[in-house]
Design an enzyme around this catalytic site. Structure first.
Site, short mmCIF file in Angstrom:
data_model
loop_
_atom_site.label_atom_id
_atom_site.label_comp_id
_atom_site.label_asym_id
_atom_site.label_seq_id
_atom_site.Cartn_x
_atom_site.Cartn_y
_atom_site.Cartn_z
N SER A 174 0.79 -1.24 0.00
CA SER A 174 0.00 0.00 0.00
C SER A 174 0.81 1.28 0.00
CB SER A 174 -0.96 0.01 1.20
OG SER A 174 -2.04 -0.87 0.97
N LYS B 194 0.32 3.73 -2.80
CA LYS B 194 -0.72 4.76 -2.79
C LYS B 194 -0.12 6.16 -2.77
CE LYS B 194 -4.49 2.15 -0.55
NZ LYS B 194 -3.94 0.79 -0.48
N SER C 2 -5.92 3.50 4.47
CA SER C 2 -5.33 2.71 3.39
C SER C 2 -6.42 2.05 2.55
CB SER C 2 -4.37 1.64 3.93
OG SER C 2 -3.54 1.16 2.91
#
Length: 476
Positions: free
Chosen positions: A79, A82, A143
């Protein structure tokens, strides 16, 4: 005598070997103090099983590397990817495509993604409008994969593949030479059950990057969009307040002050974990004028969730070491300074990274003042700190010359006035010579010659002095 020379050579050899041995021992001792040792010495309970596969610490203003352990190992960041999507969102807002208050209407696909149990998400309801600001909080605090997809689709008007290409193009532009993106959120495209499927992109591929590349991304993100920490620093936040869709989001960055591994000055950036990538962490913290960025990749194993906490122990430990060793501060003031025995004048204050309790060494290079630190930049695209300067002696000479010219300018008017008087007086004498020309006597004729010659001389003197004044300068 010969025996004495042999003894001297032998003694020199022993001293040389001893010196080299000392260097080797010092280097070896430093090399042995790896991230595991540093973390244990900082008081954290950990072991070899959780040791990160790669890590790096850089200073956020200069991009200089303060710590690096296997920084170019290619890894799945999960993640943390991102952050690249958020970079492109901020960039789109900077271009005026939309604002923080722009409302994004959720689709049926968005709602379906939010309900996939295996993915980290927040609640999304089809038909409901969500402000960009809240989707940013959902992306960076919770997230949320669905919030990331919604933002990506907003940037490209629902062209999912275009956004992936934008991610890779931006990576190249920023100098992330070992990064390739296949999805916008860090989760494999195949795990979205067909609701998110960028055309022409490998559905089963993981994003690939390195600790160095993520540090480069974080550096540019904080430099170009410092408001990023507004969305990464809350430990808890409520989005969609005062609506039926209000939701409390919890931050998984346990190094934020007040959480399990709370670290003084920490205010972001992003965590990430996956079966293939283990537990990863990109962080930033600021103390006084020093802001650091770090990346820790591959902590532990997905099967052991203790790695989610252990990544913060390693991150905190190398932050501690970097903050204790280095500081970012003003090293030279604007104006007069002496560098390399030269008197120079700096155009502005000089800031840089220096080891604590040491004296910096500066050098003059072309028209720049630079500092010798032994540190390297995280990327060749990031230049070391420097400041423009002028040599004080040359500048003083130029200033004196300017003052002299200014003084001359003050005399120009007076000089031209006198030059003009010469010409006018000469013309007057020439006119008088014509009057006296009408007189018949020889005495008058002599006066005519004298006045004529004097008039010519005065006119010529006035013209000559005027030319001198224009070309060379005032003569008085």
């Amino acid at each position: 005598m010969k025996k004495r020379n042999v003894l001297l050579k032998f003694s020199s050899l022993v001293l040389a070997l001893g010196y080299l041995s000392g260097i080797f021992t010092a280097v070896n001792a430093y090399a042995q103090e790896d991230i595991l040792t540093v973390t244990q010495n900082a008081g954290y309970q950990t072991d070899e099983f959780y040791k990160p596969k790669a890590s790096i610490v850089i200073e956020a203003q200069t991009g200089q590397v303060l710590w690096a352990d296997n920084p170019d190992l290619k890894w799945n960041p999960a993640s943390i990817a991102k952050l690249m999507s958020v970079y492109l969102v901020f960039e789109a807002m900077e271009k005026g495509q939309f604002t923080l208050n722009t409302m994004v209407k959720a689709t049926e696909s968005d709602q379906a993604i939010s309900q996939i149990y295996e993915l980290s998400n927040n609640s999304i309801v089809a038909g409901v409008e969500y402000p960009v600001k809240d989707l940013l909080y959902a992306t960076l605090v919770q997230s949320s994969n669905v919030a990331t997809v919604m933002l990506a689709n907003l940037v490209t008007a629902n062209d999912e593949a275009k956004f992936i290409h934008m991610m890779n193009d931006k990576a190249k532009e920023l100098g992330m030479t070992n990064s390739t993106f296949y999805n916008c959120s860090g989760a494999e495209t195949g795990s979205f059950n067909g609701y998110y499927k960028p055309e022409g992109i490998d559905q089963n591929a993981d994003n690939v990057t390195t600790a160095r590349d993520l540090a480069i991304l974080s550096y540019h993100l904080l430099k170009n969009y410092p408001d990023t920490v507004t969305y990464t620093s809350p430990t808890q936040i409520t989005i969609m307040e005062n609506t039926p869709y209000a939701e409390v989001l919890e931050n998984h960055n346990y190094s934020l002050p007040g959480l399990a591994y709370g670290y003084e000055g920490a205010d972001g950036l992003k965590t990430g974990s996956s079966p293939s990538g283990g537990f990863n962490y990109a962080a930033t913290a600021k103390r006084e004028d020093t802001r650091l960025i770090e990346v820790v990749l591959g902590v532990g194993d997905w099967e052991d969730q203790e790695g989610e906490l252990q990544r913060h122990a390693f991150g905190n430990a190398i932050f501690d070491q970097a903050f204790a060793t280095y500081e970012y501060k003003k090293l030279l003031s604007k104006g007069n300074n002496t560098i390399s025995q030269e008197e120079v004048i700096l155009d502005q204050d000089f800031y840089g990274v220096i080891q604590r309790n040491t004296t910096p060494n500066f050098k003059l290079s072309a028209d720049k003042v630079e500092m010798e630190t032994g540190l390297t930049e995280v990327s060749p695209t990031i230049k070391a700190p420097s400041v423009s300067f002028k040599y004080a002696k040359k500048l003083k000479a130029l200033q004196n010359s300017a003052l002299l010219k200014t003084g001359k300018k003050k005399n120009v008017f007076s000089t031209f006035f006198i030059n003009g008087l010469f010409i006018i007086l000469g013309l007057l004498f020439l006119a008088l010579s014509k009057l006296f020309k009408k007189e018949p006597t020889s005495n008058k004729k002599n006066k005519f010659n004298l006045l004529f010659i004097l008039g010519i001389l005065l006119v010529l003197a006035g013209i000559a002095s005027s030319v001198y004044t224009v070309v060379i300068g005032p003569w008085i």
